[in-house]
Scaffold this active site. Sequence first.
Site, short mmCIF file in Angstrom:
data_model
loop_
_atom_site.label_atom_id
_atom_site.label_comp_id
_atom_site.label_asym_id
_atom_site.label_seq_id
_atom_site.Cartn_x
_atom_site.Cartn_y
_atom_site.Cartn_z
N GLY A 110 50.63 1.10 -11.79
CA GLY A 110 49.46 1.73 -12.43
C GLY A 110 49.28 1.22 -13.63
N ARG A 167 57.03 -15.60 -19.99
CA ARG A 167 56.08 -14.51 -19.75
C ARG A 167 56.71 -13.00 -19.63
NH1 ARG A 167 56.99 -17.47 -15.50
NH2 ARG A 167 58.10 -16.16 -13.98
N ASN A 168 58.15 -13.15 -19.38
CA ASN A 168 58.71 -11.57 -19.52
C ASN A 168 59.46 -11.65 -20.86
OD1 ASN A 168 58.07 -11.33 -16.99
ND2 ASN A 168 59.69 -12.34 -16.06
N ASP A 197 61.08 -6.87 -18.60
CA ASP A 197 60.95 -7.05 -17.13
C ASP A 197 62.09 -6.97 -16.43
OD1 ASP A 197 58.00 -7.68 -15.51
OD2 ASP A 197 57.86 -8.08 -17.91
N GLU A 257 52.24 -3.24 -11.45
CA GLU A 257 52.27 -3.16 -10.11
C GLU A 257 52.00 -1.46 -9.84
OE1 GLU A 257 55.80 -3.93 -8.50
OE2 GLU A 257 55.52 -3.63 -6.58
N ASP A 269 64.97 -13.32 -13.71
CA ASP A 269 63.39 -13.75 -13.76
C ASP A 269 63.23 -13.98 -15.36
OD1 ASP A 269 60.94 -14.36 -12.99
OD2 ASP A 269 60.19 -12.47 -12.78
#
Length: 338
Positions: free
Chosen positions: A108, A225-226, A239, A106, A221
């Site tokens: 860079g 995927r994390n 994450d 998000e 979360d």
Amino acid sequence: MSDSEEAADQGQVLVIVTATVGGFSLLVILTLFLLITGRCQWYIKSKIKSEDKKRTQYQNGHVPFPGLKTYIDPDTYEDPSQAIHEFAKEIDPSRIRIERVIGAGEFGEVCSGRLRIPGKKEIPVAIKTLKGGYTERQRRDFLREASIMGQFDNPNIIRLEGVVTKSRPVMIVVEYMENGSLDSFLRKHDGHFTVIQLVGMLRGIASGMMYLSDIGYVHRDLAARNILVHDNLVCKVSDFGLSRVLEDDPEAAYTTTGGKIPIRWTAPEAIAYRKFSSASDAWSYGIVMWEVMSYGERPYWEMSNQDVSHLVYSNSTKFLTIEFSKAVFLGKMYFKFF
Ligand SMILES: *[C@@H]1O[C@H](CO)[C@@H](O)[C@H](O)[C@H]1NC(C)=O
Ligand SMILES: *[C@@H]1O[C@H](CO)[C@@H](O)[C@H](O)[C@H]1NC(C)=O
């Protein structure tokens, strides 16, 4: 009076005295006990009141595991740069060698590279950079993840090596996980592992989550995927920056309560009232178990988010409480035993 009568008399006196002293001490002990427990209750009550205020800090009023440091929300620091200095090591940028770009975050680019540690050999690292022209707020949000990660110390949690804040670009340096995120890793290797290997991955994730729950951190979360995969299939939870904002998660959808939530992974009480806790993390863990055992299939397949939240929330009393309490129960067993 004969000697024996005198002795009997003395014996009686002794019994009476002992009984009196015993009774009196019992009374004193009882009074003290009542006083202390009363005090304790009063203390606990006032503590609960002040805990209530701190709810946002600990999310679930969690009592930390003895011997472990409690997680401190960096947002409670008036000056966020103080949090970063307290929880993250400053790295001299000359010790970092960037090799290639491996993705875009998000804030860079994300690169892989090497970090030279004095007295040791170089280690592979992932480097998140903050792109130029950032605002003070972006810088703070970017570094928040490091302030969170820097507090963790567990083999199943991604490890923070340090940060670069005193020069440009601002960077976060973490250990490099060569096999990437768990969901795509599983899809790429569909059907290639034994059940024991899959359960071994779940065991690692459970152990990381157990640690987070012990120190009082709520992830919010947790999803395949994390999770990042190292060599030897070691899985690590990652994450953390998004645990409050969730703006960056492509799975997060807006709910009627106003926040952005990854519906498919989130417990009903968290969808409905934003009540996130270690228990709602355990629900997400149940979904992750399903993802792992199905080699990265999408939870609830192609159902829409709306149907999922309806199924999970409105219909939770019958169908789901049974199905998912199984998963959550298993999740908790994992938390307990590993
Ligand atoms: C993990 O990544 C490394 C390096 O890219 C690769 O050599 C290895 O085969 C991968 N492991 C698996 C199980 O795919
Ligand atoms: C709950 O879900 C099941 C399975 O999808 C469905 O058969 C049932 O009609 C639903 N019940 C309610 C009250 O929505």
